[in-house]
Design a protein around this motif. Structure first.
Motif, PDB file in Angstrom:
ATOM      1  N   GLU A 377       0.916  -1.439   0.233  1.00 18.58           N
ATOM      2  CA  GLU A 377       0.009  -0.126  -0.151  1.00 18.58           C
ATOM      3  C   GLU A 377       0.982   1.385  -0.009  1.00 18.58           C
ATOM      4  OE1 GLU A 377      -3.930  -1.425   2.418  1.00 18.58           O
ATOM      5  OE2 GLU A 377      -2.477  -0.320   3.398  1.00 18.58           O
ATOM      6  N   LEU A 378       1.939   1.222   0.387  1.00 19.78           N
ATOM      7  CA  LEU A 378       2.870   2.420   0.480  1.00 19.78           C
ATOM      8  C   LEU A 378       3.486   2.924  -1.114  1.00 19.78           C
ATOM      9  CD1 LEU A 378       5.491   1.463   3.332  1.00 19.78           C
ATOM     10  CD2 LEU A 378       3.206   2.797   3.338  1.00 19.78           C
ATOM     11  N   TYR A 379       3.265   2.206  -2.047  1.00 18.18           N
ATOM     12  CA  TYR A 379       3.708   2.248  -3.423  1.00 18.18           C
ATOM     13  C   TYR A 379       2.585   2.509  -4.619  1.00 18.18           C
ATOM     14  CZ  TYR A 379       8.039   1.560  -1.071  1.00 18.18           C
ATOM     15  OH  TYR A 379       9.208   1.636  -0.237  1.00 18.18           O
ATOM     16  N   VAL A 383       5.681   0.978  -9.366  1.00 18.69           N
ATOM     17  CA  VAL A 383       6.861   0.624  -8.671  1.00 18.69           C
ATOM     18  C   VAL A 383       6.721  -0.305  -7.334  1.00 18.69           C
ATOM     19  CG1 VAL A 383       8.615   2.357  -9.190  1.00 18.69           C
ATOM     20  CG2 VAL A 383       7.006   2.513  -7.258  1.00 18.69           C
ATOM     21  N   ARG A 384       5.370  -0.968  -7.470  1.00 22.70           N
ATOM     22  CA  ARG A 384       4.989  -1.702  -6.040  1.00 22.70           C
ATOM     23  C   ARG A 384       5.619  -2.934  -5.918  1.00 22.70           C
ATOM     24  NH1 ARG A 384      -0.796  -1.259  -6.828  1.00 22.70           N
ATOM     25  NH2 ARG A 384      -0.754   0.397  -5.586  1.00 22.70           N
ATOM     26  N   GLY A 385       5.762  -3.637  -7.161  1.00 23.79           N
ATOM     27  CA  GLY A 385       6.548  -4.979  -6.806  1.00 23.79           C
ATOM     28  C   GLY A 385       8.125  -4.570  -6.561  1.00 23.79           C
ATOM     29  N   ALA A 386       8.510  -3.739  -7.231  1.00 26.61           N
ATOM     30  CA  ALA A 386      10.011  -3.255  -6.808  1.00 26.61           C
ATOM     31  C   ALA A 386      10.105  -2.933  -5.223  1.00 26.61           C
ATOM     32  CB  ALA A 386      10.614  -2.186  -7.571  1.00 26.61           C
ATOM     33  N   GLY A 431       9.437   1.668  16.478  1.00 25.91           N
ATOM     34  CA  GLY A 431       9.850   3.027  16.218  1.00 25.91           C
ATOM     35  C   GLY A 431       9.556   3.330  14.639  1.00 25.91           C
ATOM     36  N   ALA A 432      10.145   2.559  13.917  1.00 22.97           N
ATOM     37  CA  ALA A 432      10.186   2.812  12.652  1.00 22.97           C
ATOM     38  C   ALA A 432       8.873   2.573  11.951  1.00 22.97           C
ATOM     39  CB  ALA A 432      11.245   1.860  12.005  1.00 22.97           C
ATOM     40  N   ALA A 433       8.019   1.699  12.702  1.00 20.53           N
ATOM     41  CA  ALA A 433       6.571   1.384  12.110  1.00 20.53           C
ATOM     42  C   ALA A 433       5.747   2.849  12.092  1.00 20.53           C
ATOM     43  CB  ALA A 433       6.046   0.095  12.985  1.00 20.53           C
ATOM     44  N   LEU A 434       6.129   3.578  13.260  1.00 19.76           N
ATOM     45  CA  LEU A 434       5.159   4.644  13.675  1.00 19.76           C
ATOM     46  C   LEU A 434       5.569   5.852  12.598  1.00 19.76           C
ATOM     47  CD1 LEU A 434       5.242   4.521  17.432  1.00 19.76           C
ATOM     48  CD2 LEU A 434       3.383   4.065  15.994  1.00 19.76           C
ATOM     49  N   THR A 435       6.601   5.817  11.835  1.00 25.70           N
ATOM     50  CA  THR A 435       7.018   6.650  10.991  1.00 25.70           C
ATOM     51  C   THR A 435       6.464   6.538   9.494  1.00 25.70           C
ATOM     52  OG1 THR A 435       8.961   5.601   9.888  1.00 25.70           O
ATOM     53  CG2 THR A 435       9.108   6.927  11.944  1.00 25.70           C
ATOM     54  N   LEU A 436       5.743   5.341   9.352  1.00 24.90           N
ATOM     55  CA  LEU A 436       5.164   5.242   8.175  1.00 24.90           C
ATOM     56  C   LEU A 436       3.756   5.917   7.857  1.00 24.90           C
ATOM     57  CD1 LEU A 436       5.795   1.247   7.937  1.00 24.90           C
ATOM     58  CD2 LEU A 436       6.989   3.142   6.655  1.00 24.90           C
ATOM     59  N   PRO A 437       3.225   6.244   6.802  1.00 22.82           N
ATOM     60  CA  PRO A 437       2.031   6.778   6.654  1.00 22.82           C
ATOM     61  C   PRO A 437       0.960   5.718   6.882  1.00 22.82           C
ATOM     62  CG  PRO A 437       2.724   6.226   4.599  1.00 22.82           C
ATOM     63  CD  PRO A 437       4.044   5.865   5.424  1.00 22.82           C
ATOM     64  N   GLU A 438      -0.223   6.205   7.466  1.00 23.97           N
ATOM     65  CA  GLU A 438      -1.345   5.292   7.605  1.00 23.97           C
ATOM     66  C   GLU A 438      -2.131   5.244   6.210  1.00 23.97           C
ATOM     67  OE1 GLU A 438      -3.872   2.584   8.359  1.00 23.97           O
ATOM     68  OE2 GLU A 438      -2.453   3.127  10.193  1.00 23.97           O
ATOM     69  N   GLN A 439      -2.646   4.089   5.884  1.00 25.98           N
ATOM     70  CA  GLN A 439      -3.101   3.783   4.500  1.00 25.98           C
ATOM     71  C   GLN A 439      -4.479   3.380   4.431  1.00 25.98           C
ATOM     72  OE1 GLN A 439      -0.873   5.689   3.187  1.00 25.98           O
ATOM     73  NE2 GLN A 439      -0.234   4.375   1.363  1.00 25.98           N
ATOM     74  N   GLY A 441      -7.868   2.683   3.812  1.00 26.41           N
ATOM     75  CA  GLY A 441      -9.229   3.603   3.360  1.00 26.41           C
ATOM     76  C   GLY A 441      -8.652   4.288   2.315  1.00 26.41           C
ATOM     77  N   LYS A 442      -7.283   4.514   1.982  1.00 22.51           N
ATOM     78  CA  LYS A 442      -7.057   5.463   1.122  1.00 22.51           C
ATOM     79  C   LYS A 442      -7.233   4.862  -0.584  1.00 22.51           C
ATOM     80  CE  LYS A 442      -3.789   8.122   3.411  1.00 22.51           C
ATOM     81  NZ  LYS A 442      -2.235   8.521   3.425  1.00 22.51           N
ATOM     82  N   VAL A 443      -7.265   5.511  -1.457  1.00 24.66           N
ATOM     83  CA  VAL A 443      -7.284   5.130  -2.919  1.00 24.66           C
ATOM     84  C   VAL A 443      -6.012   5.347  -3.488  1.00 24.66           C
ATOM     85  CG1 VAL A 443      -8.170   5.663  -5.117  1.00 24.66           C
ATOM     86  CG2 VAL A 443      -9.589   6.162  -3.088  1.00 24.66           C
ATOM     87  N   LEU A 444      -5.465   4.094  -3.703  1.00 20.48           N
ATOM     88  CA  LEU A 444      -4.278   3.787  -3.886  1.00 20.48           C
ATOM     89  C   LEU A 444      -3.548   4.015  -5.469  1.00 20.48           C
ATOM     90  CD1 LEU A 444      -3.290   0.599  -1.945  1.00 20.48           C
ATOM     91  CD2 LEU A 444      -3.105   3.144  -1.258  1.00 20.48           C
ATOM     92  N   ASP A 445      -4.611   4.007  -6.370  1.00 22.17           N
ATOM     93  CA  ASP A 445      -4.327   4.174  -7.645  1.00 22.17           C
ATOM     94  C   ASP A 445      -5.394   4.602  -8.500  1.00 22.17           C
ATOM     95  OD1 ASP A 445      -1.692   2.514  -8.307  1.00 22.17           O
ATOM     96  OD2 ASP A 445      -2.839   0.922  -7.606  1.00 22.17           O
ATOM     97  N   ALA A 446      -4.976   5.548  -9.394  1.00 24.40           N
ATOM     98  CA  ALA A 446      -5.959   6.387 -10.097  1.00 24.40           C
ATOM     99  C   ALA A 446      -7.115   5.364 -10.757  1.00 24.40           C
ATOM    100  CB  ALA A 446      -5.639   7.238 -11.090  1.00 24.40           C
TER     101      ALA A 446
END
Length: 446
Positions: A377-379, A383-386, A431-439, A441-446
């Protein structure tokens, strides 16, 4: 009205259909076969230490070499999935590691076995991020995270199968480990089904300009929903698109460009620390129990009980990930893993070993489920697979190191020092997990 929506939006607004369930089951079986293969090596290490008289250093290399292959496989498998397709790479990797595992059953010496385990690792490493990406790209938006966690739950099924094979096959006689590896050829046959039975990613097909094929895939999912229900879902999706947060990264060409580099760095840190702790602990648990004076059979039975606790860990994570969100769920399970690792390091009786091991299984595997859900969900699609493959590949560096550092740390500071290290790694990951954006319900692709 459905034609006003893009194909990706049409997939996002669907309820769970029979095709979704078949995709999850089909990908999950491949995932479970992966886990069975990874899990088996922990029991084979303990058995060969007895039958072949391997030293701790030799045993460490047998455990680590597969992860060298997994690091390469994860990195290049993700890149290949963005070029030739998720389904193609999924099938190829099953074939590679199935054949190599079967060949391992015929190994006559440690050198041959180590070489074959490297090839097995390449197949395993490439398959895992590709499967999670495929499921994530088909899952309805409302339960996307939950479906990926449920996919990850098949890991527990495979590891339980490995524990049962370890307890009842590996211990049967001096050649039990060979029969166990022979069972690892099952993925070779399953690859045929994957190639023919699972759909290719619609997002991948559209990225490659194969729009007619993409339309056929989307229509096949829509055909399982009543037309009147589709009309209602179309209207609801239009309402959602007006209000839902979204990320427009469709022009992204690198996971390290300015808009994505922070999440890439955070994801890599989580992957590294979780791999270090998970594989350092679980690959060595059977051998550690044997070293503590338990018989081979008894240590394998303990490991089987501990492994069963993975299933409720996944179940709770699958529920929380759509209630709390990805980031909070991942961080919470990582903190629970840190506490459980300390508990296991100080456990001395049979009861405390089992309880601490079960807690470590519960929290650690729940964290794995959340991690695999958040990664794709971050990409954006190009580039999602990469992105998922590179993070997994970097994490595999830690899984290479983990089995190698166990013997010297045990010699220096014992179990308390070893599991203290694993606990600290889990804290860094949280700690690193808390720096990631919360995804959620977001629309990931157009």
């Amino acid at each position: 009205m459905s034609q006003e929506l893009t194909r990706n939006q049409r997939l996002d607004r669907l309820p769970v259909t029979g095709k979704h369930r078949r995709l999850l089951l089909g990908s999950g079986i491949g995932w479970a076969l992966d886990a069975m293969d990874v899990g088996l090596i922990s029991f084979i290490m303990a058995a060969l230490a007895v039958h072949w008289g391997l030293t701790p250093t030799q045993t460490s290399w047998l455990g680590s070499v597969g992860f060298v292959g997994m690091a390469l496989g994860a990195t290049f498998g993700g890149l290949l999935a963005d070029r030739i397709g998720r389904r193609q790479v999924f099938a190829i990797t099953l074939l590679v590691y199935g054949l190599a595992t079967g060949a391992s059953a015929l190994a006559t010496g440690l050198g041959v076995l180590i070489a074959l385990r490297f090839i097995v690792g390449i197949g395993l490493g490439a398959e895992l991020p590709v499967a999670s990406t495929l499921v994530s790209e088909f899952a309805p938006r409302r339960i996307r995270g939950r479906m990926v966690v449920l996919l990850e739950a098949f890991w527990a099924v495979g590891w339980i199968a490995a524990a049962m094979i370890g307890a009842f096959v590996v211990t049967a006689d001096d050649n039990g480990w060979r029969w166990a590896l022979a069972l690892g050829m099952v993925p070779t046959l399953y690859a045929i089904y994957v190639r023919k039975g699972l759909p290719e990613s619609v997002r991948f097909l559209e990225d490659k300009g194969r729009h007619e094929e993409a339309e056929q895939v989307v229509s096949s999912f829509e055909a399982q929903v009543d037309p009147a229900e589709l009309e209602r879902l179309d209207a609801a999706e239009h309402d959602h698109l007006r209000l839902a947060p979204r990320e427009d990264f469709e022009d992204a060409t690198s996971i390290w460009e300015r808009r994505l580099r922070r999440r890439t760095a955070g994801l890599w840190i989580v992957w590294f620390c979780v791999n270090l702790s998970y594989y350092g602990a679980f690959i060595w648990i059977p051998s550690l129990l044997v070293a503590d004076g338990f018989s081979l059979v008894r240590s394998f039975q303990f490991t089987l009980i501990i492994t069963l606790a993975q299933l409720p860990g996944y179940a709770v994570a699958a529920w929380l990930i759509e209630v709390w969100g990805r980031r909070s769920t991942l961080a919470t399970f990582l903190l629970g893993s840190a506490a459980s690792a300390l508990f296991f390091g100080t456990a001395s009786t049979e009861l405390t070993i089992i309880v601490a091991g079960c807690l470590l299984s519960f929290f650690n595997l729940g964290a794995w489920g959340a991690l695999y859900a958040i990664g794709p969900e971050l990409y954006p699609s190009p580039v999602r697979g990469a992105g998922t493959g590179a993070a997994a590949g970097f994490g595999r560096i830690a899984s290479i190191i983990a089995p190698l550092v166990v013997p010297p740390i045990l010699a220096f500071g014992g179990s308390i020092a070893l599991f203290g290290l694993f606990s600290a790694a889990f804290l860094v990951a949280a700690g690193a997990a808390l720096t990631l954006p919360e995804q959620r319900g977001k629309v990931l692709d157009a």
